[in-house]
Design a protein around this motif. Structure first.
Motif, PDB file in Angstrom:
ATOM      1  N   THR A  47      66.349 -12.689  51.372  1.00  0.00           N
ATOM      2  CA  THR A  47      66.465 -13.998  50.724  1.00  0.00           C
ATOM      3  C   THR A  47      67.763 -14.705  51.099  1.00  0.00           C
ATOM      4  O   THR A  47      67.829 -15.931  51.007  1.00  0.00           O
ATOM      5  CB  THR A  47      66.377 -13.869  49.193  1.00  0.00           C
ATOM      6  N   GLU A  48      68.771 -13.956  51.492  1.00  0.00           N
ATOM      7  CA  GLU A  48      70.039 -14.532  51.945  1.00  0.00           C
ATOM      8  C   GLU A  48      70.600 -13.656  53.054  1.00  0.00           C
ATOM      9  O   GLU A  48      70.439 -12.433  53.032  1.00  0.00           O
ATOM     10  CB  GLU A  48      71.060 -14.629  50.809  1.00  0.00           C
ATOM     11  N   GLN A  49      71.273 -14.310  54.007  1.00  0.00           N
ATOM     12  CA  GLN A  49      71.846 -13.559  55.117  1.00  0.00           C
ATOM     13  C   GLN A  49      73.119 -14.255  55.596  1.00  0.00           C
ATOM     14  O   GLN A  49      73.146 -15.473  55.749  1.00  0.00           O
ATOM     15  CB  GLN A  49      70.843 -13.452  56.255  1.00  0.00           C
ATOM     16  N   ILE A  50      74.145 -13.452  55.829  1.00  0.00           N
ATOM     17  CA  ILE A  50      75.407 -13.937  56.376  1.00  0.00           C
ATOM     18  C   ILE A  50      75.574 -13.298  57.747  1.00  0.00           C
ATOM     19  O   ILE A  50      75.428 -12.077  57.887  1.00  0.00           O
ATOM     20  CB  ILE A  50      76.584 -13.534  55.474  1.00  0.00           C
ATOM     21  N   PHE A  64      75.172 -18.970  57.309  1.00  0.00           N
ATOM     22  CA  PHE A  64      74.580 -18.478  56.073  1.00  0.00           C
ATOM     23  C   PHE A  64      73.145 -18.982  56.029  1.00  0.00           C
ATOM     24  O   PHE A  64      72.896 -20.166  56.284  1.00  0.00           O
ATOM     25  CB  PHE A  64      75.357 -19.004  54.860  1.00  0.00           C
ATOM     26  N   SER A  65      72.202 -18.092  55.742  1.00  0.00           N
ATOM     27  CA  SER A  65      70.794 -18.471  55.653  1.00  0.00           C
ATOM     28  C   SER A  65      70.260 -18.148  54.266  1.00  0.00           C
ATOM     29  O   SER A  65      70.576 -17.102  53.693  1.00  0.00           O
ATOM     30  CB  SER A  65      69.951 -17.714  56.682  1.00  0.00           C
ATOM     31  N   LYS A  66      69.447 -19.055  53.752  1.00  0.00           N
ATOM     32  CA  LYS A  66      68.747 -18.848  52.489  1.00  0.00           C
ATOM     33  C   LYS A  66      67.262 -19.030  52.768  1.00  0.00           C
ATOM     34  O   LYS A  66      66.860 -20.043  53.326  1.00  0.00           O
ATOM     35  CB  LYS A  66      69.215 -19.836  51.435  1.00  0.00           C
ATOM     36  N   LEU A  67      66.470 -18.032  52.396  1.00  0.00           N
ATOM     37  CA  LEU A  67      65.035 -18.050  52.652  1.00  0.00           C
ATOM     38  C   LEU A  67      64.287 -18.012  51.333  1.00  0.00           C
ATOM     39  O   LEU A  67      64.672 -17.287  50.414  1.00  0.00           O
ATOM     40  CB  LEU A  67      64.623 -16.842  53.497  1.00  0.00           C
ATOM     41  N   LEU A  78      63.457 -22.350  54.946  1.00  0.00           N
ATOM     42  CA  LEU A  78      64.632 -21.737  55.553  1.00  0.00           C
ATOM     43  C   LEU A  78      65.728 -22.784  55.628  1.00  0.00           C
ATOM     44  O   LEU A  78      65.525 -23.859  56.200  1.00  0.00           O
ATOM     45  CB  LEU A  78      64.319 -21.221  56.964  1.00  0.00           C
ATOM     46  N   LEU A  79      66.876 -22.466  55.038  1.00  0.00           N
ATOM     47  CA  LEU A  79      68.063 -23.307  55.144  1.00  0.00           C
ATOM     48  C   LEU A  79      69.160 -22.474  55.766  1.00  0.00           C
ATOM     49  O   LEU A  79      69.494 -21.405  55.261  1.00  0.00           O
ATOM     50  CB  LEU A  79      68.510 -23.820  53.770  1.00  0.00           C
ATOM     51  N   GLN A  80      69.708 -22.948  56.895  1.00  0.00           N
ATOM     52  CA  GLN A  80      70.801 -22.247  57.563  1.00  0.00           C
ATOM     53  C   GLN A  80      71.958 -23.216  57.740  1.00  0.00           C
ATOM     54  O   GLN A  80      71.763 -24.329  58.232  1.00  0.00           O
ATOM     55  CB  GLN A  80      70.361 -21.704  58.920  1.00  0.00           C
ATOM     56  N   THR A  81      73.144 -22.777  57.301  1.00  0.00           N
ATOM     57  CA  THR A  81      74.349 -23.597  57.429  1.00  0.00           C
ATOM     58  C   THR A  81      75.396 -22.840  58.232  1.00  0.00           C
ATOM     59  O   THR A  81      75.378 -21.611  58.303  1.00  0.00           O
ATOM     60  CB  THR A  81      74.926 -23.959  56.047  1.00  0.00           C
ATOM     61  N   ASP A  86      77.826 -27.101  57.089  1.00  0.00           N
ATOM     62  CA  ASP A  86      76.959 -28.098  57.715  1.00  0.00           C
ATOM     63  C   ASP A  86      75.606 -27.478  58.043  1.00  0.00           C
ATOM     64  O   ASP A  86      75.518 -26.336  58.492  1.00  0.00           O
ATOM     65  CB  ASP A  86      77.597 -28.642  58.996  1.00  0.00           C
ATOM     66  N   THR A  87      74.539 -28.243  57.828  1.00  0.00           N
ATOM     67  CA  THR A  87      73.182 -27.750  58.046  1.00  0.00           C
ATOM     68  C   THR A  87      72.892 -27.561  59.533  1.00  0.00           C
ATOM     69  O   THR A  87      73.075 -28.476  60.324  1.00  0.00           O
ATOM     70  CB  THR A  87      72.153 -28.725  57.439  1.00  0.00           C
ATOM     71  N   LEU A  88      72.447 -26.363  59.891  1.00  0.00           N
ATOM     72  CA  LEU A  88      71.998 -26.058  61.253  1.00  0.00           C
ATOM     73  C   LEU A  88      70.478 -26.150  61.339  1.00  0.00           C
ATOM     74  O   LEU A  88      69.936 -26.708  62.292  1.00  0.00           O
ATOM     75  CB  LEU A  88      72.455 -24.660  61.667  1.00  0.00           C
TER      76      LEU A  88
END
Length: 129
Positions: A47-50, A64-67, A78-81, A86-88
């Protein structure tokens, strides 16, 4: 992972710390660490990854990713910053078709950072033995 010529390109080392936490390290073909990170899990899903990318052993950037997952357990968002926030990547996934066992066979990915229009359609076929 090996390239077409059979040469080792990179490999991963994953350590499971608990049912809710794992760490990982990635190495190039010569054995130099090129990234490391930590994953957080709920219901056996990340659910989260660094992730921290390394060059010559020094952290050069991070993400940082939030799934989020839907009721069927498929990735819904999927949100990855980057390290500055800043949003990737910001994508939403819709699953359109399923096979007889319930696995998805057709999906659409929407780029929510730029547009709600679908940007990627994936069609897959799973062969069961």
């Amino acid at each position: 992972y090996y390239n077409a010529e059979g040469k080792l390109e990179f490999f991963n080392k994953i350590t499971i710390h608990s049912p809710t936490e794992a760490s990982f390290e990635g190495f190039d073909g010569e054995g130099e660490m090129i990234y490391r990170g930590k994953s957080f899990l709920e219901n056996e899903r990340i659910t989260e990854q660094i992730v921290k990318r390394l060059e010559a052993g020094v952290v050069v950037d991070s993400s940082f990713s939030k799934l989020e997952f839907n009721e069927r357990g498929f990735m819904a968002e999927l949100l990855q910053t980057d390290g500055q926030g800043d949003t990737l990547i910001y994508e939403r996934f819709d699953y359109l078709e399923f096979d007889e066992t319930g696995n998805w066979t057709k999906s659409l990915a929407h780029d929510l950072a730029d547009s709600t229009s679908p940007v990627i359609m994936t069609i897959r076929e799973i062969e069961y033995r």
